[in-house]
Design an enzyme around this catalytic site. Structure first.
Site: not given
Ligand code: FAD
Length: 457
Positions: A139, A176, A179, A436
């Site tokens: 995302s 959320g 934020g 404890h």
């Molecule tokens: C500020 C912040 C804090 C967060 N803190 C937490 C937390 O404390 N705990 C928690 O559980 N979650 C947290 N999250 C959420 C968490 O980061 C995401 O839920 C998680 O990274 C989702 O994993 P994913 O593998 O679905 O996608 P992503 O981690 O978004 O990875 C997707 C990857 O796909 C790659 N990509 C996209 N399109 C293509 C393409 N066409 N070809 C090749 N590569 C591509 C991107 O470059 C990326 O590396 C946080 C998010 C943010 C923004």
């Protein structure tokens, strides 16, 4: 032809690929930036590094009672903090690269697109053939129709990670987890922080009672919080952000030096597959999947942020691992309650359903076990008295939900996650011995309260 290819190397893609390789599959990941995805590069890990630093400042400031001298004057060297954050991220990134080599996962760098059930086409024209494909493209930061990111005055969570300059007045739109964590970071870096939230509570959808404790604690730290408040206008004039709000306290205005937009995350689903393929998106652009995370195109799965809520790293990785298991053994993908946390100080964590939802199902028969941190011995010893453990149970004591606000909530939610996911009764967990003095005993006491067996309240 590989057995499985993951499009995206975030927690979904990279953990799924390592799991697949260790289960004997020939696995590959296509990643356009760096391994670790949002979580490691711009999310979970860098934010928790910053939170750790500002918590040290906060703890020092509160150390007087323990005889700590000079705690009020403690400050952070922002350049050193940024470097430490970068060190942590790059060490963990190298760690994944090492794991890939060790497990035999192939990494293909670049942007890919699914063009057929067994094909990913790379931008440079290379074709990757795979028996199974998992779309895990994650995302990106969302904007509001009338508030767009400019990366300077109006920033998103990714820009906020660069803490080399701290605004005097920061407005955070959206209360959320992202934020609130940023509100907490910047408050302790020295900003005057105002949070506005459209819904009638911070952490919308979470249990109202634990949210009330978190709200009160953040307000005590001088973070201003306005719920049920709509941001109607945000204009930048001469380097100052002018904002107008409406809602319960209608028609007020404010001036800020920076605005952090934390209004959710949009799926990265555009351009990741050819339009003619039978892969469906919902109105918000999330890829639609069945209960086993299959898209409409046979052999093509999707997981993680790109398929919808909750957008959490552990959800993405567990879904990816479950897909591997489903491919290898046919085992259905489990439909578990996913625990979640916000890493402010105090933290808040939850799993399963809220008290309000349980009352809709079971009416007055719902059982609630509560234990305030203030009654716990360890919490007193370490001055972490602000907090509450709350267990929501069915009339037969089956644990339906766990809600914790207080120190280490993200760690302490584990036994309640076990109870909710395994449909256990509170009585069964009481047989476990908790050391404890630990904060974990607070969880035991709340479970005991469900069964009428609490000791310290
Ligand atoms: C500020 C912040 C804090 C967060 N803190 C937490 C937390 O404390 N705990 C928690 O559980 N979650 C947290 N999250 C959420 C968490 O980061 C995401 O839920 C998680 O990274 C989702 O994993 P994913 O593998 O679905 O996608 P992503 O981690 O978004 O990875 C997707 C990857 O796909 C790659 N990509 C996209 N399109 C293509 C393409 N066409 N070809 C090749 N590569 C591509 C991107 O470059 C990326 O590396 C946080 C998010 C943010 C923004």
């Amino acid at each position: 032809m590989v057995d499985i290819a993951f499009l995206g190397g975030g927690p979904g893609g990279y953990e799924g690929a390592i799991t697949a390789a260790r289960r004997g599959m020939n696995a590959l990941v296509v990643e356009k930036y760096k391994l670790g995805g949002t979580c490691l590069q711009w999310g979970c890990i860098p934010t928790k590094t910053l939170i750790h630093a500002v918590r040290m400042v906060r703890t020092a400031a509160g150390g007087k009672r323990y005889g700590l001298r000079g705690g009020d004057g403690v400050s952070l060297d922002l350049q050193a903090l940024n470097k430490q954050k970068e060190r942590v991220v790059s060490k963990l990134t190298r760690g994944i690269e090492f794991l890939f080599k060790e497990a035999g996962v192939e990494l293909v760098s670049g942007t890919g697109r699914v063009t057929a059930a067994d094909t990913i086409l790379m931008e440079d024209g290379r074709e990757i053939k795979a028996r199974n494909i998992v779309i895990a493209t994650g995302s990106r930061m969302a904007e509001l129709p009338h508030v767009k990111l400019d990366g300077e005055r109006i920033i998103g969570s990714r820009h906020a990670l660069d803490v080399t300059s701290v605004p005097d007045r920061l407005l955070v739109i959206g209360a959320g987890a992202i934020g609130l964590e940023n509100a907490f970071i910047y408050r302790w870096l020295g900003s005057e922080v105002t949070v506005v939230e459209l819904m009638d509570q911070i952490m919308p959808g979470s249990d109202a009672e634990t949210v009330a404790v978190l709200t009160a604690e953040l307000k005590k730290q001088k973070i201003r919080i306005h719920t049920a408040t709509r941001t109607d206008r945000v204009d930048v004039q001469d380097g100052v952000v002018h904002a107008e709000f409406s809602g319960e306290e209608s028609g007020w205005r404010g001036e800020f030096d920076r605005v952090l937009l934390a209004v959710g995350r949009r799926p990265v689903s555009e351009g990741v597959f050819d339009p003619g393929l039978p892969i469906r998106l919902d109105k918000a652009g999330f890829i639609q999947v069945d209960t086993n995370l299959r898209t409409g195109l046979s052999g093509v799965y999707a997981c993680g942020d790109v398929i919808g809520q909750p957008q959490l790293a552990h959800k993405a990785s567990h879904q990816a691992m479950a897909i591997v298991e489903h491919i290898l053994t046919g085992r259905p993908v489990p439909d578990h309650a996913v625990p979640a946390a916000v890493f402010t100080d105090p933290e808040m964590a939850s799993v399963g359903i809220t008290e309000a939802r349980a009352r809709e199902i079971h009416g007055d028969q719902v059982k609630i076990g509560r234990f305030p941190y203030a009654a716990g011995s360890r919490a007193n010893a370490v001055d972490e008295k602000a907090g509450l453990v709350k267990v929501v149970a069915a009339p037969d004591n089956t644990v339906l939900g766990g809600h914790i606000v207080g120190a280490e909530a993200g760690e302490l939610i584990l036994p309640l996650t076990l109870a909710v996911q395994k449909h256990m009764k509170a009585d069964e967990l009481l047989e476990l011995t908790f050391i404890h003095p630990t904060l974990g005993e607070n969880v035991w006491e709340a479970l005991a309260a469900v069964c009428g067996r609490a000791v310290h309240i």
